[in-house]
Enzyme design. Sequence first.
Site, PDB file in Angstrom:
ATOM      1  N   LYS A 170     -10.387   6.435  -2.244  1.00 14.97           N
ATOM      2  CA  LYS A 170      -9.065   5.398  -2.432  1.00 14.97           C
ATOM      3  C   LYS A 170      -8.809   5.315  -1.029  1.00 14.97           C
ATOM      4  O   LYS A 170      -8.378   4.102  -0.613  1.00 14.97           O
ATOM      5  CB  LYS A 170      -7.855   6.492  -2.633  1.00 14.97           C
ATOM      6  CG  LYS A 170      -6.465   5.792  -2.563  1.00 14.97           C
ATOM      7  CD  LYS A 170      -6.484   4.501  -3.416  1.00 14.97           C
ATOM      8  CE  LYS A 170      -5.149   3.340  -3.303  1.00 14.97           C
ATOM      9  NZ  LYS A 170      -4.165   4.039  -3.581  1.00 14.97           N
ATOM     10  N   LYS A 238       0.629   3.854   6.148  1.00 14.27           N
ATOM     11  CA  LYS A 238       0.223   5.162   5.927  1.00 14.27           C
ATOM     12  C   LYS A 238      -1.015   5.590   5.507  1.00 14.27           C
ATOM     13  O   LYS A 238      -1.757   6.375   6.119  1.00 14.27           O
ATOM     14  CB  LYS A 238       1.338   5.988   4.914  1.00 14.27           C
ATOM     15  CG  LYS A 238       1.041   7.394   4.587  1.00 14.27           C
ATOM     16  CD  LYS A 238       0.094   7.561   3.294  1.00 14.27           C
ATOM     17  CE  LYS A 238       0.933   7.221   2.062  1.00 14.27           C
ATOM     18  NZ  LYS A 238       0.079   7.183   0.913  1.00 14.27           N
TER      19      LYS A 238
END
Length: 290
Positions: A170, A238
């Site tokens: 990811k 983030k």
Amino acid sequence: MRIAFIGLGIMGLPMAGNLVRAGHDVVGYNRGAARRASLAEAGGTAAGSIAEAVRGAEVIVTMLPDSPDVTSVVLGEDGVLASAGGGALLIDMSTIAPATARTVAERATEAGLRPLDAPVSGGERGAIDGTLSIMVGGERADVEAARPLLEVLGATVVHVGPAGSGQTVKAANQLIVAGTIELVAEALTFLDAHGVESGPAVEVLAGGLAGSAVLDRKAAGMLAREFAPGFRIDLHHKDLGIVVDSARAAGVVIPLGAVVAQLMAAARAQGDGDLDHSALLLGVQRLSGR
């Protein structure tokens, strides 16, 4: 199956709804009562606490914003491990640091649960349509046990390796997506500066080697200057922090990735954090005096 779903945000709520429509008994928990009520309206059950949600669940899904949230919800004093029954599948579909995913997996295994890290790509639209791409880390037997549920949520479900591998893939995904959005933003600004009509230009670019899912899904909104969040800049900021930290830990140099991380941080500092990540276009325009 009885499924506990913790985290009913912009992604989690439609995912939980898809599981309800597939015939599962979904008990959901979210800190905000409004999101719990929305799940109940969709046919699920609202829980008043994590403990209430996970009690008796065969599968526990978490979809939370960041590593500290997952750590708190799963490992905290009143968290998942304190209340879940042995043998339950624990599927974390958040996007968190690979190191955190491995820690959670170790603790969950010690508690008798079967942990998977299964982050997703595809944004809000993919969550609504059940067409997410899901990259799964964990034991193969547990992945196969979870596959029927994951295939309700995603069109692509791939076991990519042991615990933490899903989060590593990811991170790579988020690196590619951010870099591609930035290049699309630069290309659109370049075209505009030369007086080229952007719509036809994007059409021909999408049909050639420059074509990509990012161009297909994001260019129209960028051309219209519409940045309603499918995936917010705050969250991609983030995620790029995870990428940069994980690359440094592995001794990997990502020069372009580091630049994109800084551009994402700049967009956030300029007040664009609640906008879709395609609003990187605004940053290019500011730098170009346009």
